[in-house]
Motif scaffolding. Structure first.
Motif: not given
Length: 297
Positions: A285, A196, A162, A193, A198, A289, A166-169, A164, A159
């Motif tokens: 994960n 990866g 990647i 979390e 949010i 991603y 661009d992290r997936q919500r 912050p 991770l």
């Protein structure tokens, strides 16, 4: 008997305060254990203590190798437990609160009863160590912690590329019909979390110290454009499928629904305090991603 009972009280205190001593050995080691919680059962097997396990709960479903063992329910007559001659019955706080008469009768029959259930990752490690102490397998418990830590770090390393921003919500659903989400203090959010993600519902209100939290449809839809991934746990209390989620009135406005990024994950992989939460981290994960899928697996 009084000495053993006092020892159990001390052990539970150490576990709950997360200051379990790193030295010394619990005496006695239990050889005939009935487990009334699926996580206890699974972890005892991971420790190599399956031969010490003489009974499991009626809801245990893993691992397959021990599913033929005798089944016990906290709703049954205590005489069934007593007749099996266990030296330890492992329960969790929900059973302790709801069926105190059963536990009292078992203790009066000379059977030790211990209630354990961690609610955080630090608590999981102490919990594994406690089970290791009770079964004489502390070294195996340490190996479980090491294995978990190494695998978690491997996922975390992937991770690093990647940022912050661009992290997936993610909206993580607990109960679809009641529009409840996962409580931010729960193990499942730790899993999310570590994968990866949010947690977009970090402002949710926890329900009576449980692993679920209040989050209305209105609040979900107010963040519709921000939800990159919609994740729901599969469990008996959340009987739901992908189509039900996507067809929910109003949900077509959710970014994840419009883009087809709605996923289900088994509750046992994200909430049960066992080594399999690493599998839960890996699965989530991959959902978040997909371009990383297969990397360092």
């Amino acid at each position: 008997m009084m000495g053993r009972y006092l020892l159990i009280i001390i052990l539970i205190f150490l576990f709950n305060s997360q200051v379990l001593a790193n030295s010394g050995k619990v005496d006695p080691v239990y050889e005939r254990i009935i487990s009334l919680y699926s996580a206890h059962t699974e972890n005892l097997v991971s420790l190599g203590a399956e031969d010490q396990l003489i009974g499991i709960s009626t809801t245990d479903d893993y691992p397959e190798a021990i599913l033929e063992k005798p089944r016990f329910s906290y709703r049954e007559d205590p005489e069934k437990f007593i007749a099996a001659r266990p030296d330890l019955v492992l329960v969790r706080p929900m059973i302790e609160r709801s069926y105190p008469q059963l536990l009292d009768k078992l203790r009066r029959a000379g059977i030790d009863v211990i209630s354990l259930q961690p609610t955080s990752i630090d608590g999981i490690f102490d919990y594994w160590l406690t089970l290791g102490e009770l079964t004489g397998r502390r070294d195996a418990a340490k190996e479980m912690i090491t294995s978990f830590t190494v695998q978690r770090k491997e996922i975390a390393a992937r991770l690093n590329s990647i940022t912050p921003v661009d992290r997936q919500r993610v909206y993580f659903e607990a109960i679809h019909k009641k529009m409840k989400t996962i409580a931010r203090e729960s193990i499942a959010i730790y899993v999310l979390e570590q994968a990866g993600g949010i947690n977009i519902a970090a402002d949710a209100t926890q329900v009576r110290k449980k692993n679920i939290a209040e989050y209305s449809k209105e609040r979900i839809l107010s963040k519709a454009s921000e939800i990159d991934v919609f994740l729901a746990q599969e469990v008996r209390m959340n009987s739901v499928n992908l189509q039900t989620i996507m067809d929910e009135p109003g949900f077509k406005a959710i970014k994840a629904v419009k883009e087809g990024r709605v996923f289900l994950i088994e509750e046992c992989l994200v909430s049960r305090p066992t080594l399999r939460i690493i599998e839960g981290i890996r699965q989530i994960n991959t959902f978040l991603y997909p371009d990383q899928a297969g990397t360092d697996r």
